[in-house]
Design an enzyme around this catalytic site. Structure first.
Site, PDB file in Angstrom:
ATOM      1  N   LEU A   1      16.627   7.481  -6.670  1.00 38.56           N
ATOM      2  CA  LEU A   1      16.274   6.123  -6.281  1.00 38.56           C
ATOM      3  C   LEU A   1      17.202   5.700  -5.156  1.00 38.56           C
ATOM      4  O   LEU A   1      18.385   6.038  -5.143  1.00 38.56           O
ATOM      5  CB  LEU A   1      16.439   5.154  -7.460  1.00 38.56           C
ATOM      6  CG  LEU A   1      15.494   5.326  -8.641  1.00 38.56           C
ATOM      7  CD1 LEU A   1      15.856   4.329  -9.743  1.00 38.56           C
ATOM      8  CD2 LEU A   1      14.058   5.131  -8.217  1.00 38.56           C
ATOM      9  N   ASP A   2      16.672   4.952  -4.224  1.00 31.54           N
ATOM     10  CA  ASP A   2      17.472   4.402  -3.138  1.00 31.54           C
ATOM     11  C   ASP A   2      18.631   3.616  -3.735  1.00 31.54           C
ATOM     12  O   ASP A   2      18.453   2.926  -4.737  1.00 31.54           O
ATOM     13  CB  ASP A   2      16.566   3.486  -2.301  1.00 31.54           C
ATOM     14  CG  ASP A   2      17.265   2.923  -1.108  1.00 31.54           C
ATOM     15  OD1 ASP A   2      17.961   1.912  -1.282  1.00 31.54           O
ATOM     16  OD2 ASP A   2      17.114   3.472  -0.004  1.00 31.54           O
ATOM     17  N   PRO A   3      19.832   3.702  -3.150  1.00 28.55           N
ATOM     18  CA  PRO A   3      20.961   2.953  -3.710  1.00 28.55           C
ATOM     19  C   PRO A   3      20.692   1.450  -3.853  1.00 28.55           C
ATOM     20  O   PRO A   3      21.194   0.806  -4.756  1.00 28.55           O
ATOM     21  CB  PRO A   3      22.091   3.207  -2.713  1.00 28.55           C
ATOM     22  CG  PRO A   3      21.761   4.524  -2.101  1.00 28.55           C
ATOM     23  CD  PRO A   3      20.252   4.562  -2.036  1.00 28.55           C
ATOM     24  N   MET A   4      19.869   0.879  -2.978  1.00 31.03           N
ATOM     25  CA  MET A   4      19.594  -0.545  -3.041  1.00 31.03           C
ATOM     26  C   MET A   4      18.574  -0.896  -4.140  1.00 31.03           C
ATOM     27  O   MET A   4      18.503  -2.031  -4.588  1.00 31.03           O
ATOM     28  CB  MET A   4      19.063  -1.008  -1.694  1.00 31.03           C
ATOM     29  CG  MET A   4      19.147  -2.486  -1.494  1.00 31.03           C
ATOM     30  SD  MET A   4      18.665  -2.845   0.181  1.00 31.03           S
ATOM     31  CE  MET A   4      17.781  -4.347  -0.105  1.00 31.03           C
TER      32      MET A   4
END
Length: 187
Positions: A67-70
């Site tokens: 998953l994207d860090p954001m």
């Protein structure tokens, strides 16, 4: 947790070293690896205490997709033999929900980037516009994504100033089964 015979630990395994799948609610700013490291550390510490040893036992932990860090959301984490069967459990359609703000564009295609364009035009999402995003489509991943290209994450390349003119990012087949827009009250 996984109840398949491929996931079940041998009878002599302490309860703290069981295998299976665990849903982890990933907070914003954490990478998927941060989540895996936290689960591994927690299980290893707990196993050390329960086994009464000074050495931390090795615990195999992996995740089912970066998953994207954001991004926030559920990250499927496999433990022990659960890491081997994780792919089987993650096949099939997935559901995503997103909240977004319209009226501007950023250089990273997310809220962290520098605003490169703004508009005051109202957004009109007619059914015919949404239809273009339903069904089988080819999607080019954004440069600020965790997908690997030549061994490096795209977001690493993007942070070095590289873009689509420098890196060929092939489109991937995606099937959007359902797409709906629900207005969010301001405030």
């Amino acid at each position: 947790t996984c109840t398949s015979s491929r996931c079940l630990p041998p009878p002599s395994t302490p309860n703290c070293l069981v295998s299976g799948l665990v849903p982890v609610l990933k907070p914003a700013s954490w990478t998927s690896f941060d989540c895996v490291a936290r689960v591994r550390s927690t299980l290893s510490s707990e196993a050390r205490v329960r086994l009464g040893t000074r050495k931390r036992p090795k615990v195999k932990v992996g995740h089912g997709g970066t998953l994207d860090p954001m991004a926030t959301g559920v990250l499927v984490v496999g433990i022990g033999k659960g890491t081997r069967v994780m792919a089987d459990h993650l096949k099939g359609p997935k559901k995503y929900e997103a909240t977004f703000e319209v009226g501007y564009t950023t250089d990273t295609l997310d809220a962290e980037g520098k605003v490169t364009n703004t508009t005051s035009s109202p957004l009109v999402l007619s059914p015919s516009i949404l239809d273009g995003f339903r069904g089988p489509i080819m999607q080019v991943p954004p440069m600020y994504s965790a997908i690997r290209k030549d061994g490096r994450r795209l977001y690493e390349l993007a942070r070095e100033g590289k873009g689509y003119s420098d890196v060929v990012v092939p489109a991937r087949p995606v099937h959007v089964h359902e797409l709906a827009v629900h207005p969010v009250a301001e405030g």
